[in-house]
Design a protein around this motif. Structure first.
Motif, PDB file in Angstrom:
ATOM      1  N   GLN A 153      24.438  12.050  15.481  1.00  0.00           N
ATOM      2  CA  GLN A 153      25.812  12.398  15.130  1.00  0.00           C
ATOM      3  C   GLN A 153      26.319  11.511  13.986  1.00  0.00           C
ATOM      4  O   GLN A 153      26.258  10.283  14.063  1.00  0.00           O
ATOM      5  CB  GLN A 153      26.728  12.243  16.344  1.00  0.00           C
ATOM      6  CG  GLN A 153      26.360  13.137  17.514  1.00  0.00           C
ATOM      7  CD  GLN A 153      26.460  14.619  17.156  1.00  0.00           C
ATOM      8  OE1 GLN A 153      27.408  15.048  16.470  1.00  0.00           O
ATOM      9  NE2 GLN A 153      25.505  15.408  17.634  1.00  0.00           N
ATOM     10  N   ALA A 179      29.733  11.058  11.652  1.00  0.00           N
ATOM     11  CA  ALA A 179      31.146  11.427  11.527  1.00  0.00           C
ATOM     12  C   ALA A 179      31.436  11.961  10.130  1.00  0.00           C
ATOM     13  O   ALA A 179      30.835  11.528   9.131  1.00  0.00           O
ATOM     14  CB  ALA A 179      32.028  10.215  11.819  1.00  0.00           C
ATOM     15  N   GLU A 180      32.372  12.931  10.049  1.00  0.00           N
ATOM     16  CA  GLU A 180      32.793  13.529   8.778  1.00  0.00           C
ATOM     17  C   GLU A 180      34.297  13.277   8.582  1.00  0.00           C
ATOM     18  O   GLU A 180      35.142  14.146   8.846  1.00  0.00           O
ATOM     19  CB  GLU A 180      32.496  15.029   8.783  1.00  0.00           C
ATOM     20  CG  GLU A 180      31.031  15.377   8.624  1.00  0.00           C
ATOM     21  CD  GLU A 180      30.514  15.100   7.211  1.00  0.00           C
ATOM     22  OE1 GLU A 180      31.328  14.701   6.362  1.00  0.00           O
ATOM     23  OE2 GLU A 180      29.316  15.295   6.967  1.00  0.00           O
ATOM     24  N   THR A 222      38.885  16.000  14.950  1.00  0.00           N
ATOM     25  CA  THR A 222      37.811  15.196  14.360  1.00  0.00           C
ATOM     26  C   THR A 222      36.569  16.061  14.208  1.00  0.00           C
ATOM     27  O   THR A 222      36.405  17.081  14.910  1.00  0.00           O
ATOM     28  CB  THR A 222      37.479  13.966  15.214  1.00  0.00           C
ATOM     29  OG1 THR A 222      37.035  14.393  16.517  1.00  0.00           O
ATOM     30  CG2 THR A 222      38.687  13.043  15.344  1.00  0.00           C
ATOM     31  N   ALA A 255      32.111  15.975  13.415  1.00  0.00           N
ATOM     32  CA  ALA A 255      30.858  15.231  13.295  1.00  0.00           C
ATOM     33  C   ALA A 255      29.727  16.216  13.048  1.00  0.00           C
ATOM     34  O   ALA A 255      29.753  17.363  13.540  1.00  0.00           O
ATOM     35  CB  ALA A 255      30.586  14.412  14.547  1.00  0.00           C
TER      36      ALA A 255
END
Length: 283
Positions: free
Chosen positions: A134, A136-137, A147, A149
């Motif tokens: 994973q 994060a973006e 959120t 990912a």
């Protein structure tokens, strides 16, 4: 005391006279001094057999390929830190020949040598998968409180074969009787085949503030790339030690251990240990 000294002198004189009168064949059978050091100076050549073990480090083999797959995206840097493939050991018998020139200075022997080995089956290969990892973006434009990912999955494989190699060595040895222990070091060049493949897939997951989420594939990252080269000449360095024994006037036996480290090829690094036994002729 004077009588003792006179007796010792008379005994020494009689012993010397008896030794002088001793037959030649008996005097020749008495132990002589140490055998003279052999003359190792000159050209020599020979053949050898051996066995080699390699350790191939594939840890960075697919990094340049994943950098290309994820070029100019937020995934490029984190994916480049992943280790997909590991280290693999291989082994093979070896057959070869050598030719060189020695220069002797008293008991010190210096020389240069070219050494060739053919390796019948010195190959390694590996395959593995990793993920989803994973990532994060944080740069995406999302609804308030959401959120995102990206789950990155990688599958890869690699194979490498060392076909043959030649080393160019400098040698330094110490001649003692019929023996010549020596050390050496120099340049190594190996001929290798190498292939590598990596596949990627990315699943993006968006988690909303209300506790729901959605996932979907990113088709732009569903990619496979393959790269390979045959008959690559790869440079490196070698070092080791050995022992030669002069069996007859010009025929000698040798045994040695050799270490070689090659430069990176397609982001794979090969190190090698070998033992050799050979027979040679000094001209």
């Amino acid at each position: 005391m004077r009588r003792f000294v006179l007796a010792a002198m008379m005994f020494g004189a009689v012993s010397s006279a008896q030794a002088a009168d001793m037959p030649d064949f008996l005097r020749g059978s008495l132990p002589a001094g140490p055998a003279p050091t052999r003359n190792w100076s000159g050209w020599y050549a020979g053949g050898q057999v051996g066995y080699s073990w390699t350790n191939t480090d594939y840890g960075k083999t697919v990094v340049s390929m994943t950098n290309d797959l994820f070029r100019s995206t937020t995934l490029q840097a984190p994916v480049s830190q992943l280790t997909l493939l590991g280290r693999v050991n291989g082994q093979s018998p070896a057959f070869g020949a050598f030719v060189g020139r020695n220069f002797q200075f008293d008991d010190i022997v210096l020389g240069v040598e070219a050494n060739y080995n053919y390796l019948s089956s010195l190959a390694t290969s590996t395959a593995a998968s990793l993920g989803p990892i994973q990532v994060a973006e944080p740069t995406l434009v999302l609804p308030a409180g959401a959120t995102a990912a990206d789950g990155v999955t990688l599958k890869g494989s690699a194979a490498l074969q060392v076909k043959d190699e030649v080393t160019f060595r400098g040698r330094a040895g110490w001649a003692t009787g019929d023996f010549l222990p020596y050390i050496f070091g120099g340049l190594a060049v190996g001929r290798m085949d190498v292939t590598r493949t990596v596949s990627s897939s990315v699943t993006r997951t968006i988690n909303f503030a209300n506790g729901t989420s959605t996932s979907f594939q990113l088709p732009q990252f569903a990619l496979t790339t393959t790269d390979g080269r045959s008959n690559n000449f790869v440079a490196g360095w070698t070092a080791g030690l050995g022992m030669e024994y002069m069996l007859w006037d010009c025929v000698f036996l040798r045994g040695e251990w050799e270490y070689i480290k090659f430069l990176s090829i397609k982001d794979s690094v090969v190190t090698q240990n070998s033992v050799h036994a050979g027979i040679g002729y000094k001209f």
